[in-house]
Design a protein around this motif. Sequence first.
Motif, PDB file in Angstrom:
ATOM      1  N   GLU A  31      11.049   0.632  -9.932  1.00 23.60           N
ATOM      2  CA  GLU A  31      10.678   2.005  -9.613  1.00 23.60           C
ATOM      3  C   GLU A  31       9.274   2.067  -9.066  1.00 23.60           C
ATOM      4  O   GLU A  31       8.961   2.879  -7.952  1.00 23.60           O
ATOM      5  CB  GLU A  31      10.393   2.801 -11.002  1.00 23.60           C
ATOM      6  CG  GLU A  31      11.806   2.955 -11.466  1.00 23.60           C
ATOM      7  CD  GLU A  31      11.487   3.842 -13.051  1.00 23.60           C
ATOM      8  OE1 GLU A  31      10.284   4.035 -13.262  1.00 23.60           O
ATOM      9  OE2 GLU A  31      12.283   3.788 -13.665  1.00 23.60           O
ATOM     10  N   GLY A  32       8.205   1.226  -9.309  1.00 22.17           N
ATOM     11  CA  GLY A  32       6.798   1.128  -8.805  1.00 22.17           C
ATOM     12  C   GLY A  32       6.970   0.573  -7.343  1.00 22.17           C
ATOM     13  O   GLY A  32       5.925   0.940  -6.567  1.00 22.17           O
ATOM     14  N   LEU A  33       7.707  -0.352  -7.050  1.00 24.31           N
ATOM     15  CA  LEU A  33       7.776  -1.114  -5.730  1.00 24.31           C
ATOM     16  C   LEU A  33       8.752  -0.473  -4.785  1.00 24.31           C
ATOM     17  O   LEU A  33       8.501  -0.424  -3.493  1.00 24.31           O
ATOM     18  CB  LEU A  33       8.059  -2.481  -5.680  1.00 24.31           C
ATOM     19  CG  LEU A  33       7.016  -3.504  -6.544  1.00 24.31           C
ATOM     20  CD1 LEU A  33       7.506  -4.932  -6.699  1.00 24.31           C
ATOM     21  CD2 LEU A  33       5.711  -3.135  -5.882  1.00 24.31           C
ATOM     22  N   GLY A  34       9.894   0.270  -5.201  1.00 24.20           N
ATOM     23  CA  GLY A  34      11.002   0.706  -4.375  1.00 24.20           C
ATOM     24  C   GLY A  34      11.942  -0.256  -4.485  1.00 24.20           C
ATOM     25  O   GLY A  34      11.647  -1.577  -4.418  1.00 24.20           O
ATOM     26  N   SER A  36       0.785  -1.160   0.023  1.00 25.58           N
ATOM     27  CA  SER A  36       0.011  -0.024   0.073  1.00 25.58           C
ATOM     28  C   SER A  36       0.903   1.420  -0.006  1.00 25.58           C
ATOM     29  O   SER A  36       0.351   2.420  -0.375  1.00 25.58           O
ATOM     30  CB  SER A  36      -0.846   0.045   1.302  1.00 25.58           C
ATOM     31  OG  SER A  36      -2.021  -1.093   1.197  1.00 25.58           O
ATOM     32  N   CYS A  37       1.960   1.337   0.662  1.00 22.68           N
ATOM     33  CA  CYS A  37       2.941   2.326   0.713  1.00 22.68           C
ATOM     34  C   CYS A  37       3.993   2.437  -0.635  1.00 22.68           C
ATOM     35  O   CYS A  37       4.816   3.425  -0.738  1.00 22.68           O
ATOM     36  CB  CYS A  37       3.847   2.311   1.902  1.00 22.68           C
ATOM     37  SG  CYS A  37       2.849   2.591   3.348  1.00 22.68           S
ATOM     38  N   SER A  38       3.829   1.545  -1.623  1.00 21.58           N
ATOM     39  CA  SER A  38       4.841   1.318  -2.432  1.00 21.58           C
ATOM     40  C   SER A  38       4.308   2.674  -3.591  1.00 21.58           C
ATOM     41  O   SER A  38       3.181   3.135  -3.518  1.00 21.58           O
ATOM     42  CB  SER A  38       4.536   0.033  -3.260  1.00 21.58           C
ATOM     43  OG  SER A  38       3.467   0.068  -4.015  1.00 21.58           O
ATOM     44  N   GLN A  46       9.034   1.970   3.557  1.00 16.12           N
ATOM     45  CA  GLN A  46       8.011   2.033   2.701  1.00 16.12           C
ATOM     46  C   GLN A  46       7.223   3.095   3.385  1.00 16.12           C
ATOM     47  O   GLN A  46       6.573   3.903   2.482  1.00 16.12           O
ATOM     48  CB  GLN A  46       7.301   0.879   2.457  1.00 16.12           C
ATOM     49  CG  GLN A  46       7.911  -0.324   1.821  1.00 16.12           C
ATOM     50  CD  GLN A  46       7.982   0.094  -0.014  1.00 16.12           C
ATOM     51  OE1 GLN A  46       8.984   0.838  -0.312  1.00 16.12           O
ATOM     52  NE2 GLN A  46       7.347  -0.344  -0.795  1.00 16.12           N
ATOM     53  N   LEU A  47       6.830   3.156   4.506  1.00 17.51           N
ATOM     54  CA  LEU A  47       5.946   4.045   5.202  1.00 17.51           C
ATOM     55  C   LEU A  47       6.650   5.747   4.987  1.00 17.51           C
ATOM     56  O   LEU A  47       6.005   6.551   4.515  1.00 17.51           O
ATOM     57  CB  LEU A  47       5.943   4.073   6.581  1.00 17.51           C
ATOM     58  CG  LEU A  47       4.749   2.920   7.032  1.00 17.51           C
ATOM     59  CD1 LEU A  47       5.129   2.584   8.424  1.00 17.51           C
ATOM     60  CD2 LEU A  47       3.345   3.509   6.809  1.00 17.51           C
ATOM     61  N   PHE A  48       7.968   5.700   5.178  1.00 15.65           N
ATOM     62  CA  PHE A  48       8.542   6.949   4.826  1.00 15.65           C
ATOM     63  C   PHE A  48       8.563   7.354   3.353  1.00 15.65           C
ATOM     64  O   PHE A  48       8.376   8.623   3.025  1.00 15.65           O
ATOM     65  CB  PHE A  48      10.136   6.694   5.286  1.00 15.65           C
ATOM     66  CG  PHE A  48      10.821   8.304   5.185  1.00 15.65           C
ATOM     67  CD1 PHE A  48      10.797   9.380   6.096  1.00 15.65           C
ATOM     68  CD2 PHE A  48      11.646   8.458   3.920  1.00 15.65           C
ATOM     69  CE1 PHE A  48      11.536  10.344   5.802  1.00 15.65           C
ATOM     70  CE2 PHE A  48      12.261   9.914   3.679  1.00 15.65           C
ATOM     71  CZ  PHE A  48      12.337  10.728   4.490  1.00 15.65           C
ATOM     72  N   THR A  49       8.538   6.200   2.740  1.00 13.08           N
ATOM     73  CA  THR A  49       8.544   6.592   1.016  1.00 13.08           C
ATOM     74  C   THR A  49       7.150   7.088   0.882  1.00 13.08           C
ATOM     75  O   THR A  49       7.037   8.060  -0.146  1.00 13.08           O
ATOM     76  CB  THR A  49       8.899   5.321   0.216  1.00 13.08           C
ATOM     77  OG1 THR A  49      10.100   5.139   0.569  1.00 13.08           O
ATOM     78  CG2 THR A  49       8.676   5.491  -1.122  1.00 13.08           C
ATOM     79  N   ALA A  50       6.052   6.461   1.422  1.00  8.53           N
ATOM     80  CA  ALA A  50       4.903   7.066   0.916  1.00  8.53           C
ATOM     81  C   ALA A  50       4.549   8.325   1.579  1.00  8.53           C
ATOM     82  O   ALA A  50       4.083   9.283   0.617  1.00  8.53           O
ATOM     83  CB  ALA A  50       3.714   6.073   1.721  1.00  8.53           C
ATOM     84  N   GLY A  51       5.129   8.755   2.624  1.00  7.16           N
ATOM     85  CA  GLY A  51       5.065  10.156   3.269  1.00  7.16           C
ATOM     86  C   GLY A  51       5.564  11.131   2.182  1.00  7.16           C
ATOM     87  O   GLY A  51       5.398  12.301   2.019  1.00  7.16           O
ATOM     88  N   ASN A  52       6.972  10.767   1.856  1.00  9.55           N
ATOM     89  CA  ASN A  52       7.782  11.360   1.027  1.00  9.55           C
ATOM     90  C   ASN A  52       7.222  11.648  -0.428  1.00  9.55           C
ATOM     91  O   ASN A  52       7.397  12.769  -1.248  1.00  9.55           O
ATOM     92  CB  ASN A  52       9.019  10.765   1.058  1.00  9.55           C
ATOM     93  CG  ASN A  52       9.988  11.754   0.350  1.00  9.55           C
ATOM     94  OD1 ASN A  52      10.460  13.001   1.004  1.00  9.55           O
ATOM     95  ND2 ASN A  52      10.373  11.719  -0.820  1.00  9.55           N
ATOM     96  N   PHE A  53       6.439  10.616  -0.873  1.00  7.59           N
ATOM     97  CA  PHE A  53       5.791  10.665  -2.173  1.00  7.59           C
ATOM     98  C   PHE A  53       4.874  11.881  -2.307  1.00  7.59           C
ATOM     99  O   PHE A  53       4.831  12.506  -3.194  1.00  7.59           O
ATOM    100  CB  PHE A  53       5.070   9.523  -2.452  1.00  7.59           C
ATOM    101  CG  PHE A  53       4.712   9.282  -3.687  1.00  7.59           C
ATOM    102  CD1 PHE A  53       5.503   8.831  -4.805  1.00  7.59           C
ATOM    103  CD2 PHE A  53       3.519   9.537  -4.255  1.00  7.59           C
ATOM    104  CE1 PHE A  53       5.242   8.473  -6.194  1.00  7.59           C
ATOM    105  CE2 PHE A  53       3.221   9.549  -5.689  1.00  7.59           C
ATOM    106  CZ  PHE A  53       3.967   8.709  -6.550  1.00  7.59           C
TER     107      PHE A  53
END
Length: 715
Positions: free
Chosen positions: A281-284, A147-149, A359-366
């Motif tokens: 790119e899509g998953l990290g 979900s955070c990807s 992934q949580l940080f990646t989602a927030g940064n997105f």
Amino acid sequence: MGPAIGDLYVPPSAPQDLRRRLLALSFLGLAAFLAWQALALRSYIRADTRPPAWDQAIHLDIALDYRNLLKDGRWSDALHLAPKPGMPPFPPLYHLGLVAFYDQGAPPSTALWLNWFYLALLTVSVFAIAFHFRPDGSAAACALLISCSPAVQDMLHTQLIDLPLAALAAAAYWTLIESEDFTLWAGSVAFGLLFALGMLHKWSFFSYVFPAYFLAARAASVPASRFKVLAAVLTAVVLTLPWYWVHAPVMVPRLFQASADFAVPVWKGGAFFRYLGQMNEGLGPAFWLLACIGLLVPQYPRNAGRGWVLTAWFVTTYVFWAVVPNRQMRFLLPGLAPLAVAGLGAWPKELIWMLAALQLFTAGNFTHRWLSPITVPAPFYDLTFFPSQPPATEDWKIAEILEEAERRHDPTVAISNVTLVANDTFFNGPNFVWTAKRLALPHLRMRGVNRRLSEFSEFVVLKQGKLGPAGVIDQLPEAAAEITRKKGWFEKAYEEVRRWPLPDDSVAVLYQQRAMTVPPVVGRSFDYQFYSAGPFEATDLKLQFGDWDPQRSVYRWAKASAGVAKLRGITMSNLEVEMEDVLFVPVTSKEGAWEDVRFLRLGRLRVKSLEVSGGSLRAFLESRVPHLRVDVLELEKTLKIRGTYRNMGVSAEAEMALEPKALRIDLVAARLGPSVLPFLGRFRDYRLPLTPNPETPFFIEISGLTLRDGQLTVP
């Protein structure tokens, strides 16, 4: 001594209260995550004012069509909603969902609230699947991983159907697994229901559940499971058949055409492996790398015998969409959820939680862009960490441009065409069409650029600067050059009336037809033994022009006749037409000779006589329908054809009749191969409008129509 909550593992033999506490903690954590995502989405929606991109605008346009039809109580018209030009018809459920969130007066980003509900369904479904195979706290981490990807976060910010498909696919696999190979009624029927919901969102849903077909076929041979499989199949068929029965004849050929967009055959240039780079790119990079390694040695604390379904879910989806020539990450997205379970089962739980935190940080940064993207070179694919897609407060002036054109519309004409010379991400044809409909502008109709540029268009909009991505602008650079060319035909026909600066430092320029006080040519009558201009050729052509009206800049009437004429591939003989309110400009060579003409205005066209032979009509059909070969064409009260289409036999019979406002073509029968095509409702009847429309913005009168002796004749 029993296991402690801190161990985050609950074996099947554990007390039920311990299992319930773990589930409660997991759901509280996921609820907190979804609440955070709702707050982040609200922040994004409030800040982002950009118009939708290409396909997104089309989906909003379809939703607006449904909204208007349902508001008027036209339920039958909603079932038979015609597809957008060049697009397959889309099933209705996603667009009906958009209707519930669609605020006609608000920015299009308000429709993104619908995506949050699909995100919640995806998160809960992946958690349920993960908990089935690994009953510990890391099941929640698996749900967060997908979900955070970046791919899911990207779809959360756009009006496309792919996030709903991913959520419905995950929910369908959840019910499939819980059905225990179609031995339980609830799971079996629920799978059939979710399959139907997926297919009523988009026709491609079938490609994500191939393992279910194998399980159903195997279970159908077991007496105890046979009726449960039948129940699932009947549920899916009963719910999906009405819409697909109506739309299949139009949908199937357009899907073949759409799949070829940006096509690269699977055997060329490593096309089969292209999705691996997109998955990075899509998953990290970290999730992608660990999941791909772990998928080779999947581990499951329990129910390991069913774990192959997850691997098959990913593999069959990947193979199917790698073979399809049009490869976009969003098409693969519904097949990536099993990587969060099967691909990470071999790794320690501590590593999974560390990856979930990343992934949580990646989602927030997105959404918020705390860090700029970091790219690390690698042998095959560069690794990009912390991608971002923050909102942007940008005004692309589309509404202002259209409202200005509506204000300047000539009240003496029924509709005014607007030709757009641009195809950029936020400045494109679907965007203008949707905005004009949203603003309910009664007189404007959008047109794209073709070889005739702006023929029959009162207005032209040019995006000076970047026209759009190189792969989608086609002949737009030539059109832009013609518009800005000094002393060309466009400069004689149009004048600039207003311009607007755009957020990408380009400029939008609105042109309108000039008011001409003198006629475009000297003389009232012309005779040509042979005449050629663009797509039109004629022999024994006679032209006669009536009085010039300087107040309206038109010839009040004109007449034309030709022994033989050819227009857009169809040959006509004994042609005679009359016209009212005619305006055109000649296209001349450097020496001043006529090379072509561009019609600017035509009020009414009367077709007095013409003849079209069966041979000419056959050649026309073969030129306009790719892969069609007509062996026999008969014109005797009805039109009958027999031939082949894509190496399959095809036959059809149609009746033609004139109505006051349309030429009606009724399909009496049609076959493709051995099958009778199911034409129902308004797709059985096609009406070629004789009233103003974007293609022919003038009235057409036909003095009669006859099909006899192998010819189509007027009268």
